[in-house]
Design a protein around this motif. Structure first.
Motif, PDB file in Angstrom:
ATOM      1  N   VAL A  75       0.823  -1.478  -0.104  1.00 26.14           N
ATOM      2  CA  VAL A  75       0.109   0.035  -0.055  1.00 26.14           C
ATOM      3  C   VAL A  75       0.934   1.235  -0.038  1.00 26.14           C
ATOM      4  CG1 VAL A  75      -1.736   1.249   1.283  1.00 26.14           C
ATOM      5  CG2 VAL A  75      -1.806  -1.132   1.004  1.00 26.14           C
ATOM      6  N   ARG A  76       1.811   1.392   0.758  1.00 16.51           N
ATOM      7  CA  ARG A  76       2.812   2.465   0.970  1.00 16.51           C
ATOM      8  C   ARG A  76       3.538   2.660  -0.456  1.00 16.51           C
ATOM      9  NH1 ARG A  76       8.137   2.213   1.597  1.00 16.51           N
ATOM     10  NH2 ARG A  76       8.093   0.413   2.073  1.00 16.51           N
ATOM     11  N   GLN A  77       3.947   1.794  -1.203  1.00 15.69           N
ATOM     12  CA  GLN A  77       4.807   1.801  -2.065  1.00 15.69           C
ATOM     13  C   GLN A  77       3.906   2.195  -3.425  1.00 15.69           C
ATOM     14  OE1 GLN A  77       8.273  -1.179  -2.381  1.00 15.69           O
ATOM     15  NE2 GLN A  77       6.895  -2.201  -0.938  1.00 15.69           N
ATOM     16  N   THR A  78       2.735   1.667  -3.428  1.00 14.78           N
ATOM     17  CA  THR A  78       1.866   2.170  -4.608  1.00 14.78           C
ATOM     18  C   THR A  78       0.868   3.354  -4.217  1.00 14.78           C
ATOM     19  OG1 THR A  78       0.131   0.561  -3.500  1.00 14.78           O
ATOM     20  CG2 THR A  78       1.795  -0.215  -5.350  1.00 14.78           C
ATOM     21  N   ALA A  79       0.811   3.790  -3.185  1.00 18.83           N
ATOM     22  CA  ALA A  79       0.100   5.011  -2.550  1.00 18.83           C
ATOM     23  C   ALA A  79      -1.630   4.479  -2.982  1.00 18.83           C
ATOM     24  CB  ALA A  79       0.339   6.094  -3.175  1.00 18.83           C
ATOM     25  N   ALA A 126      -4.620   4.440  -1.620  1.00 20.87           N
ATOM     26  CA  ALA A 126      -5.557   4.774  -0.931  1.00 20.87           C
ATOM     27  C   ALA A 126      -6.943   4.091  -0.549  1.00 20.87           C
ATOM     28  CB  ALA A 126      -5.738   6.550  -1.108  1.00 20.87           C
ATOM     29  N   ALA A 163       2.082   4.041   5.645  1.00 19.70           N
ATOM     30  CA  ALA A 163       0.979   3.819   4.378  1.00 19.70           C
ATOM     31  C   ALA A 163       0.350   4.722   4.510  1.00 19.70           C
ATOM     32  CB  ALA A 163       0.454   2.409   4.590  1.00 19.70           C
ATOM     33  N   ALA A 199       1.731   7.904   3.022  1.00 17.72           N
ATOM     34  CA  ALA A 199       1.840   8.018   1.594  1.00 17.72           C
ATOM     35  C   ALA A 199       0.537   8.125   0.747  1.00 17.72           C
ATOM     36  CB  ALA A 199       2.449   6.651   1.057  1.00 17.72           C
ATOM     37  N   CYS A 200      -0.350   7.780   1.182  1.00 17.89           N
ATOM     38  CA  CYS A 200      -1.973   7.688   0.709  1.00 17.89           C
ATOM     39  C   CYS A 200      -2.489   9.201   1.052  1.00 17.89           C
ATOM     40  CB  CYS A 200      -2.713   6.281   1.075  1.00 17.89           C
ATOM     41  SG  CYS A 200      -1.930   5.075   0.437  1.00 17.89           S
ATOM     42  N   GLY A 201      -2.174   9.742   2.074  1.00 18.80           N
ATOM     43  CA  GLY A 201      -3.125  10.859   2.603  1.00 18.80           C
ATOM     44  C   GLY A 201      -4.446  10.500   3.123  1.00 18.80           C
ATOM     45  N   ARG A 261       3.443  13.505   9.358  1.00 13.31           N
ATOM     46  CA  ARG A 261       3.086  13.822   7.946  1.00 13.31           C
ATOM     47  C   ARG A 261       1.544  13.650   7.845  1.00 13.31           C
ATOM     48  NH1 ARG A 261       7.993  11.156   6.405  1.00 13.31           N
ATOM     49  NH2 ARG A 261       6.662   9.108   5.973  1.00 13.31           N
ATOM     50  N   VAL A 262       0.943  12.697   8.393  1.00 12.49           N
ATOM     51  CA  VAL A 262      -0.425  11.949   8.637  1.00 12.49           C
ATOM     52  C   VAL A 262      -1.286  13.032   9.543  1.00 12.49           C
ATOM     53  CG1 VAL A 262      -0.640  10.224  10.135  1.00 12.49           C
ATOM     54  CG2 VAL A 262      -1.938  10.269   8.140  1.00 12.49           C
TER      55      VAL A 262
END
Length: 272
Positions: free
Chosen positions: A104-108, A110, A133, A136-138, A163-164
């Motif tokens: 999930v983190r590497q592909t974003a 969401a 994860a 990265a996805c917001g 960041r989140v």
């Protein structure tokens, strides 16, 4: 930024029992993957079947091949793999759970992360994988998860929690202690996020970071806490780091102050 409410627990009446056939369109048969098979040599269909039924010995190479190839339906396979291990990994993460969150983190991805969060609450031990994860996805996380992350012993987890924090509506003053974090990347991330919220407490730390090593997000964050000193020092940073001059001129144009336009004009003239 995408938001998701705090998980309400496992209320899905159609939940499969642990180790039932995977959900979605992944209809794996026993023995679909043999340990001797190279994932790179598998068809897309077999790769997805293998991922949905992956075990400790096979999950990492299969996940790497899924990441490389990303065949249609890979999120269904990832959700099916996650489903198999609901209720496990309460104290130590299962490798299969880690593989899904890292993917999930590497592909974003969401939508996939939101689906997993809504399926059931995640154990605290998954924080080092869940927080990056989500960052990265917001995607927002429960306040308790963010607060644990801000105090986590691993610096990359603390940085991810910072960041989140904004999308999770964490009060900005909860980030203030991270400005004095022993790890520079955490301090730098905190200064950027706090400045983006318009909190002037991050002004000086962020100016120092941008003088040492500019980045676009940090420079743009300074526009939210700009005063005369910020304007002057942005001009100095532009002269010190010529490769960033164009971006700094753009940032100066974002600041509603005549002095910012004067400094920007001077930089344009000198760059010509």
């Amino acid at each position: 930024m995408l938001r998701v409410s705090e998980p309400a627990g496992n209320s899905d009446p159609g939940q499969l029992d642990l180790f039932d056939q995977p959900a979605g369109n992944i209809n794996a048969a026993p023995g679909a993957l043999q340990s001797s098979i190279d994932p790179a040599a598998m068809s897309d269909e077999d790769l997805l079947l293998g991922f949905a039924r992956a075990s400790l010995g096979s999950v990492e190479p299969i996940a790497q091949e899924v990441l490389r190839r990303r065949p249609e339906g890979w999120t269904d396979a990832a959700a099916a793999l996650w489903e198999r291990f609901l209720g496990f990994g309460t104290n130590v993460p299962m490798p299969e759970q880690v593989a899904v969150l890292d993917l999930v983190r590497q592909t974003a991805a969401a939508p996939l992360l939101i689906q997993l969060l809504r399926r059931a609450p995640m154990a605290d031990c998954l924080d080092p994988h869940l927080l990056p994860a989500a960052a990265a996805c917001g995607v927002s996380l429960p306040q308790a998860t963010v607060h644990r992350g801000l105090a986590h012993p691993q610096p990359d987890t603390r940085a991810a929690a910072v960041r989140v924090a904004s999308v999770s509506r964490t009060p900005v003053d909860r980030l203030h202690p991270l400005l004095a974090d022993p790890v520079r990347d955490v301090r730098r991330t905190a200064a950027t996020v706090i400045a983006e919220a318009g909190d002037g407490v991050a002004r000086e730390p962020l100016l120092l970071e941008m003088r040492l090593q500019p980045d676009r997000r940090g420079l743009e964050a300074l526009s939210s806490v700009a005063n005369e000193d910020v304007i002057i020092r942005l001009g100095q940073i532009a002269r010190q780091h010529h490769a960033w001059r164009r971006i700094i001129i753009d940032v100066l144009h974002m600041i509603d102050d005549p002095k910012a336009e004067t400094v920007a004009a001077g930089l344009k003239k000198n760059s010509g």
